[in-house]
Every structure is written in C-alpha cells, then in structure tokens.
Design a protein around this motif. Structure first.
Motif, PDB file in Angstrom:
ATOM      1  N   GLU A 123       0.702  -1.300  -0.202  1.00  0.00           N
ATOM      2  CA  GLU A 123      -0.030   0.076  -0.032  1.00  0.00           C
ATOM      3  C   GLU A 123       0.627   1.216   0.018  1.00  0.00           C
ATOM      4  N   ARG A 124       0.217   2.510  -0.348  1.00  0.00           N
ATOM      5  CA  ARG A 124       1.025   3.702  -0.304  1.00  0.00           C
ATOM      6  C   ARG A 124       1.345   4.114   1.031  1.00  0.00           C
ATOM      7  N   ARG A 125       0.320   4.001   1.977  1.00  0.00           N
ATOM      8  CA  ARG A 125       0.616   4.395   3.347  1.00  0.00           C
ATOM      9  C   ARG A 125       0.037   3.037   4.287  1.00  0.00           C
ATOM     10  N   SER A 126       0.808   3.304   5.337  1.00  0.00           N
ATOM     11  CA  SER A 126       0.494   2.192   6.402  1.00  0.00           C
ATOM     12  C   SER A 126       0.321   2.704   7.645  1.00  0.00           C
ATOM     13  N   PRO A 127      -1.104   2.631   8.019  1.00  0.00           N
ATOM     14  CA  PRO A 127      -1.196   3.111   9.490  1.00  0.00           C
ATOM     15  C   PRO A 127      -0.339   2.547  10.246  1.00  0.00           C
ATOM     16  N   LEU A 128      -0.055   2.940  11.679  1.00  0.00           N
ATOM     17  CA  LEU A 128       0.764   2.531  12.746  1.00  0.00           C
ATOM     18  C   LEU A 128      -0.317   1.894  13.453  1.00  0.00           C
ATOM     19  N   ASP A 129       0.071   0.747  13.958  1.00  0.00           N
ATOM     20  CA  ASP A 129      -0.470  -0.083  15.121  1.00  0.00           C
ATOM     21  C   ASP A 129      -0.234   0.636  16.398  1.00  0.00           C
ATOM     22  N   VAL A 130      -1.101   1.562  16.946  1.00  0.00           N
ATOM     23  CA  VAL A 130      -0.838   2.200  18.144  1.00  0.00           C
ATOM     24  C   VAL A 130      -0.843   1.297  19.200  1.00  0.00           C
ATOM     25  N   THR A 131      -1.469   0.444  19.279  1.00  0.00           N
ATOM     26  CA  THR A 131      -1.788  -0.843  20.257  1.00  0.00           C
ATOM     27  C   THR A 131      -0.574  -1.597  20.679  1.00  0.00           C
ATOM     28  N   ALA A 132       0.593  -1.502  19.661  1.00  0.00           N
ATOM     29  CA  ALA A 132       1.718  -2.527  19.919  1.00  0.00           C
ATOM     30  C   ALA A 132       2.795  -1.579  20.013  1.00  0.00           C
ATOM     31  N   MET A 133       2.485  -0.355  20.378  1.00  0.00           N
ATOM     32  CA  MET A 133       3.642   0.458  20.554  1.00  0.00           C
ATOM     33  C   MET A 133       3.490   1.263  21.799  1.00  0.00           C
ATOM     34  N   PRO A 134       4.766   1.529  22.300  1.00  0.00           N
ATOM     35  CA  PRO A 134       4.399   2.134  23.892  1.00  0.00           C
ATOM     36  C   PRO A 134       4.353   3.799  23.450  1.00  0.00           C
ATOM     37  N   THR A 135       3.705   4.324  24.388  1.00  0.00           N
ATOM     38  CA  THR A 135       3.378   5.963  24.195  1.00  0.00           C
ATOM     39  C   THR A 135       4.336   6.484  24.195  1.00  0.00           C
ATOM     40  N   ARG A 136       4.226   7.873  23.821  1.00  0.00           N
ATOM     41  CA  ARG A 136       5.520   8.894  24.084  1.00  0.00           C
ATOM     42  C   ARG A 136       6.066   8.952  25.313  1.00  0.00           C
ATOM     43  N   ASN A 137       5.066   9.251  26.266  1.00  0.00           N
ATOM     44  CA  ASN A 137       5.762   9.282  27.637  1.00  0.00           C
ATOM     45  C   ASN A 137       6.142   7.995  28.362  1.00  0.00           C
ATOM     46  N   GLN A 138       5.567   6.819  27.718  1.00  0.00           N
ATOM     47  CA  GLN A 138       6.102   5.293  28.133  1.00  0.00           C
ATOM     48  C   GLN A 138       7.652   5.221  27.865  1.00  0.00           C
ATOM     49  N   ARG A 139       7.993   5.772  26.285  1.00  0.00           N
ATOM     50  CA  ARG A 139       9.241   5.734  25.980  1.00  0.00           C
ATOM     51  C   ARG A 139      10.196   6.440  26.636  1.00  0.00           C
ATOM     52  N   ILE A 140       9.685   7.609  26.860  1.00  0.00           N
ATOM     53  CA  ILE A 140      10.641   8.671  27.695  1.00  0.00           C
ATOM     54  C   ILE A 140      10.866   7.928  28.927  1.00  0.00           C
ATOM     55  N   ARG A 141       9.768   7.750  29.965  1.00  0.00           N
ATOM     56  CA  ARG A 141       9.973   6.930  31.109  1.00  0.00           C
ATOM     57  C   ARG A 141      10.973   5.560  31.162  1.00  0.00           C
ATOM     58  N   PHE A 142      10.670   4.952  30.193  1.00  0.00           N
ATOM     59  CA  PHE A 142      11.722   3.594  29.933  1.00  0.00           C
ATOM     60  C   PHE A 142      13.124   3.795  29.504  1.00  0.00           C
ATOM     61  N   THR A 143      13.373   4.798  28.495  1.00  0.00           N
ATOM     62  CA  THR A 143      14.590   5.539  28.208  1.00  0.00           C
ATOM     63  C   THR A 143      15.310   5.873  29.405  1.00  0.00           C
ATOM     64  N   ARG A 144      14.507   6.784  30.302  1.00  0.00           N
ATOM     65  CA  ARG A 144      15.064   7.372  31.720  1.00  0.00           C
ATOM     66  C   ARG A 144      15.553   6.264  32.545  1.00  0.00           C
ATOM     67  N   PHE A 145      14.697   5.284  32.715  1.00  0.00           N
ATOM     68  CA  PHE A 145      15.038   4.202  33.794  1.00  0.00           C
ATOM     69  C   PHE A 145      16.425   3.460  33.060  1.00  0.00           C
ATOM     70  N   LEU A 146      16.333   3.101  32.027  1.00  0.00           N
ATOM     71  CA  LEU A 146      17.639   2.444  31.414  1.00  0.00           C
ATOM     72  C   LEU A 146      18.872   3.457  31.464  1.00  0.00           C
ATOM     73  N   ALA A 147      18.712   4.530  31.422  1.00  0.00           N
ATOM     74  CA  ALA A 147      19.779   5.415  31.313  1.00  0.00           C
ATOM     75  C   ALA A 147      20.094   5.559  32.998  1.00  0.00           C
ATOM     76  N   ILE A 148      19.430   5.500  33.918  1.00  0.00           N
ATOM     77  CA  ILE A 148      19.517   5.485  35.284  1.00  0.00           C
ATOM     78  C   ILE A 148      20.447   4.197  35.664  1.00  0.00           C
ATOM     79  N   HIS A 149      19.906   2.991  35.191  1.00  0.00           N
ATOM     80  CA  HIS A 149      20.342   1.872  35.280  1.00  0.00           C
ATOM     81  C   HIS A 149      21.907   1.683  34.794  1.00  0.00           C
ATOM     82  N   ASP A 150      22.120   2.337  33.636  1.00  0.00           N
ATOM     83  CA  ASP A 150      23.580   2.347  33.042  1.00  0.00           C
ATOM     84  C   ASP A 150      24.390   3.106  33.842  1.00  0.00           C
ATOM     85  N   ALA A 151      23.709   4.262  34.481  1.00  0.00           N
ATOM     86  CA  ALA A 151      24.605   5.184  35.165  1.00  0.00           C
ATOM     87  C   ALA A 151      25.082   4.448  36.371  1.00  0.00           C
ATOM     88  N   LEU A 152      24.097   3.704  36.981  1.00  0.00           N
ATOM     89  CA  LEU A 152      24.313   3.004  38.189  1.00  0.00           C
ATOM     90  C   LEU A 152      25.436   1.951  38.122  1.00  0.00           C
TER      91      LEU A 152
END
Length: 184
Positions: A98-127
């Motif tokens: 197809e020309r365009r593919s709609p994103l399957d938002v149910t299979a993706m973390p939200t923007r806030n979840q991505r930011i939170r998970f990234t922060r947790f992993l950065a904290i763990h890496d720093a520790l």
C-alpha cells in the motif's frame, strides 16, 4: 550512541517485531515505499538483518537464506509470541503493498512510556558505571538544579525522588526489560 542514529539489531528470537523472511537470495531488495529509509544493515552467510525507517515507524527484517524457496515466504515460529509475529508480518505486507501504512498504536509504547523507559535504562546504566544517587540527581534527573550539600541532601525530596527512580529502574531491569519488546 543515539538510538535514533544507531538503532539496535534484535534477534528474531528475542523480538517478535522482527519479521523473518525466507528467501533464495539474501541480497533481495524488499519492495518498500520510496520514503522508507535504510538505517542499519548487518549480514552473515545465512541471513541479512535490516532496519528501515518509514516516517516514525521502524521496520525490522531478518532475511534468511533458504535456497529451495521459489518465492519469498514469511517464517513465523509458533511460540507464545505468534500473534505479535503475525501482526509484524501483516504490517510489513501492508507497507510493501500500500501507499501508506497506518501505525498499529496498540503495539507501541506511548511517547511518555518511551521517555520513562529510556530514563530508567539510563539510570540503570549510570549506576552500573558507578554513579551515586547524588550524581544521578544533579547530572541526569535534575541537570538544571544546583547540587545540595550533605545534611540537606539526606532529608531532601530530590533524594527521595532519585531513590524511587533507582528502585523503579532496578525493578524494570530485574523483571526483564526485554518484555518491552513483547509489548507487555
């Protein structure tokens, strides 16, 4: 490295979003839309791993050499992640047809979840690199705040916040942060 510039190549065994395509020739070009941008490619004798960006979506492919294949075929292991693997294959099929593919938002973390998970992993890496809670507080969590001195730090809300974030980061890693790839 910045994950936007250097996306990870995941094994299909670990990440069900990686679409396995069996092909007679691993150098086969996948018929993606013109706006699909290749980000990463890695090849061995038996398979070729690719990551493409199409808008904000990432398409992760594993092309496996199967010399007897007349036409490319999806390979979907019948495991606990079969439904996610089918959805990823269907998404690739839509993108290539197809020309365009709609994103399957149910299979993706939200923007806030991505930011939170990234922060947790950065904290763990720093520790893991030896950072103290105070280093985390004023270097990673609250970089624009002035560092707080000894006795004031011990009773501060900043310290309690950082300790909560550290506990959450450790919990995420201990509970299997790779489950994020399984959308759980």
């Amino acid at each position: 490295m910045n994950p936007r510039d250097h996306p990870a190549l995941w094994s299909p065994d670990t990440a069900p979003d990686v679409v396995i395509v069996e092909v007679a020739d691993p150098s086969l070009a996948i018929p993606l839309q013109p706006d699909a941008e290749p980000l990463v490619e890695s090849a061995t004798i038996t398979e070729r791993n690719l990551v493409y960006a199409q808008g904000t979506a990432r398409l992760r492919l594993c092309l496996r050499l199967v010399p007897t294949r007349a036409v490319p075929a999806f390979s979907i292991p019948c495991d606990a992640n079969c439904a996610l693997r089918l959805a990823a294959a269907a998404r690739l099929q839509r993108v290539t047809r197809e020309r365009r593919s709609p994103l399957d938002v149910t299979a993706m973390p939200t923007r806030n979840q991505r930011i939170r998970f990234t922060r947790f992993l950065a904290i763990h890496d720093a520790l893991e690199a030896g950072a103290s809670p105070r280093d985390l507080a004023f270097g990673l969590v609250m970089p624009n705040h002035r560092p707080i001195a000894g006795a004031v730090w011990k009773g501060s809300s900043e310290r309690r916040q950082v300790l909560r974030l550290i506990a959450d980061a450790r919990r995420l890693v201990a509970s299997g942060y790779r489950k994020l790839l399984l959308h759980r």
